[in-house]
Scaffold this active site. Structure first.
Site, mmCIF file in Angstrom:
data_model
loop_
_atom_site.group_PDB
_atom_site.id
_atom_site.type_symbol
_atom_site.label_atom_id
_atom_site.label_comp_id
_atom_site.label_asym_id
_atom_site.label_seq_id
_atom_site.Cartn_x
_atom_site.Cartn_y
_atom_site.Cartn_z
ATOM 1 N N GLU A 131 13.919 15.063 32.525
ATOM 2 C CA GLU A 131 14.051 14.388 31.225
ATOM 3 C C GLU A 131 12.957 14.853 30.262
ATOM 4 O O GLU A 131 13.198 15.049 29.071
ATOM 5 C CB GLU A 131 13.963 12.870 31.457
ATOM 6 C CG GLU A 131 14.188 12.013 30.240
ATOM 7 C CD GLU A 131 15.640 11.963 29.809
ATOM 8 O OE1 GLU A 131 16.412 12.870 30.162
ATOM 9 O OE2 GLU A 131 16.014 11.026 29.098
ATOM 10 N N THR A 184 16.771 14.046 20.884
ATOM 11 C CA THR A 184 15.893 12.924 21.233
ATOM 12 C C THR A 184 14.454 13.199 20.806
ATOM 13 O O THR A 184 13.769 12.308 20.291
ATOM 14 C CB THR A 184 15.961 12.660 22.752
ATOM 15 O OG1 THR A 184 17.300 12.280 23.067
ATOM 16 C CG2 THR A 184 15.021 11.545 23.172
HETATM 17 N N1 HSE Z 1 14.200 5.550 25.192
HETATM 18 C C1 HSE Z 1 14.579 6.866 24.774
HETATM 19 C C2 HSE Z 1 14.501 6.940 23.268
HETATM 20 C C3 HSE Z 1 15.981 7.142 25.228
HETATM 21 O O1 HSE Z 1 15.014 6.033 22.630
HETATM 22 O O2 HSE Z 1 13.918 7.889 22.740
HETATM 23 C C4 HSE Z 1 16.540 8.433 24.745
HETATM 24 O O3 HSE Z 1 16.373 9.442 25.661
#
Ligand code: HSE
Length: 312
Positions: A131, A184
C-alpha cells in the site's frame, strides 16, 4: 492439474465517513484475483496482469502486489520462488482499495503457495508495504478489512491495535464510480496539517456514534454518523458535483453518504429496499453535468481474502 492456486481479495471502503485512516469495510464485490505458483527461480516474478489496460508495472519490485508477495516469500523462505498472475477486477485509482486488494491477494496467495505457514495478521505488514508503494503511506484501513473481512477499526498504529466491529448484514452500499481519477497520494497531500478543534469535535462524535450504531444495530444512526468534517471538505473539491450527488442520494432515501477512501467513488449506506433507487440517483447526479458514472450495490464481505479454487 497445474500447481497454480487462486485467491480473491475484496474491494474496500476506507475511512467510512469520519474515520480517516482508522475505519474500513470490505465489500462482497468487486475484488481482485491473484494466482500463485511455487517456482525454482528465487524471489517473486509477475508473469501476467489482466484487467489493467497495461497500466500497472510488470516488474515485481515496482508493483504493490509484487512488493507484498516478496515480503511474504522472504518471511517464509528467503530461498523460495513464486510466480504471480494478477487479475484486476476493479478500476485503478477509483477509491475502492484497488492497490490494497492486489497487495492482499498477492500476499495471501504467496503464503498459500509456500505452504500456508502465516496467518492473515502475519501478512498485514507486507500488505501495508504494498500500500505504501502504491499510495505513499502505509495506512491499513483498506488492507485490514480486505484481509479479514467485515468492518474494522484501527485504534492505534503504533503499536498496531485493531478491533473487528459488528457487521449488520442487512446494510447495503450503493457505490458510484464517476469517470474521474484521483491518486490517493495527491488526495493525501491536499489535506491540511492542522484542523480546527470544532471540526475534530464533530468528527469524534460521529466516529463514536458510528461504532455505537454498529453495536446497537441502528442503521439510521450509522447513516447520520457518516458525515466527516476533517477530510471531506477538502477532498470533495476534487469531485465535481460532490454536493449535488450527495444531496441526490439523501433525497432518494440513503441513510448517509460520503467519499469512498480517497475518492472519486462515493458510497451511500442504504437498506435493501432503497439501494437501487439510491444507486440510480448517484449516477444521475454525475450525469447531469456530463460526467459518466457507473454504480453497483454491495453488501459487506465478512470473510476477507480467500482461496477460490485450484486452477485447472
Ligand atoms: N485512508 C486512506 C485515505 C484510504 O483516505 O487516504 C485511501 O487509500
Amino acid at each position: 492439474m497445474s500447481d497454480w492456486l487462486k485467491v480473491f481479495a475484496p474491494a474496500t471502503v476506507a475511512n467510512v465517513g469520519p474515520g480517516y485512516d482508522v475505519l474500513g469495510l470490505a465489500l462482497d464485490s468487486p475484488g481482485d484475483w491473484v494466482e500463485a505458483m511455487r517456482t525454482e527461480q528465487r524471489g517473486v516474478q509477475i508473469v501476467e496482469i489482466t484487467g489493467d489496460d497495461g497500466r500497472l508495472p510488470r516488474v515485481a519490485a515496482l508493483n504493490c502486489a509484487g512488493v507484498s508477495a516478496r515480503l511474504v516469500q522472504e518471511k517464509i523462505d528467503p530461498a523460495a520462488g513464486v510466480a504471480l498472475k494478477v487479475h484486476k477486477g476493479m478500476p485503478i485509482g477509483s477509491g475502492l482499495g484497488s492497490s490494497s486488494a492486489s497487495s492482499v491477494a498477492a500476499a495471501w496467495a504467496t503464503n498459500l503457495a509456500l505452504g500456508g505457514a502465516l496467518s492473515k495478521v502475519d501478512v498485514l505488514d507486507a500488505c501495508r508495504a504494498g500500500e505504501k508503494l502504491a499510495t505513499g503511506a502505509p495506512h491499513a484501513d483498506n488492507v485490514l478489512p480486505s484481509l479479514i473481512g467485515g468492518i474494522t477499526l484501527i485504534r492505534s498504529y503504533e503499536p498496531f491495535d485493531y478491533l473487528e466491529l459488528p457487521t449488520p448484514l442487512e446494510l447495503r452500499f450503493a457505490i458510484v464510480s464517476p469517470e474521474l481519477e484521483i491518486k490517493t497520494a495527491d488526495a493525501r497531500k491536499i489535506l491540511p496539517e492542522r484542523v480546527p478543534m470544532e471540526d475534530v469535535v464533530r468528527n469524534l462524535g460521529n466516529v463514536a456514534a458510528l461504532v455505537a450504531a454498529l453495536y446497537e444495530g441502528r442503521l439510521d444512526l450509522f447513516g447520520r454518523a457518516l458525515d466527516d468534517f476533517v477530510v471531506v471538505p477538502y477532498r470533495s473539491r476534487l469531485i465535481q458535483r460532490y454536493d449535488d450527488v450527495h444531496a441526490a442520494a439523501m433525497d432518494a432515501g440513503a441513510l448517509g453518504c460520503s467519499i469512498s477512501g480517497s475518492g472519486p467513488a462515493m458510497f451511500a449506506a442504504c437498506t435493501e429496499e432503497t439501494a437501487e433507487v439510491v444507486a440510480a440517483a448517484l449516477v444521475d447526479g454525475f450525469q447531469r453535468s456530463g460526467i459518466g458514472a457507473k454504480s453497483f450495490i454491495a453488501g459487506i464481505n465478512t470473510r476477507g481474502v480467500r482461496l477460490v479454487d485450484e486452477v485447472e
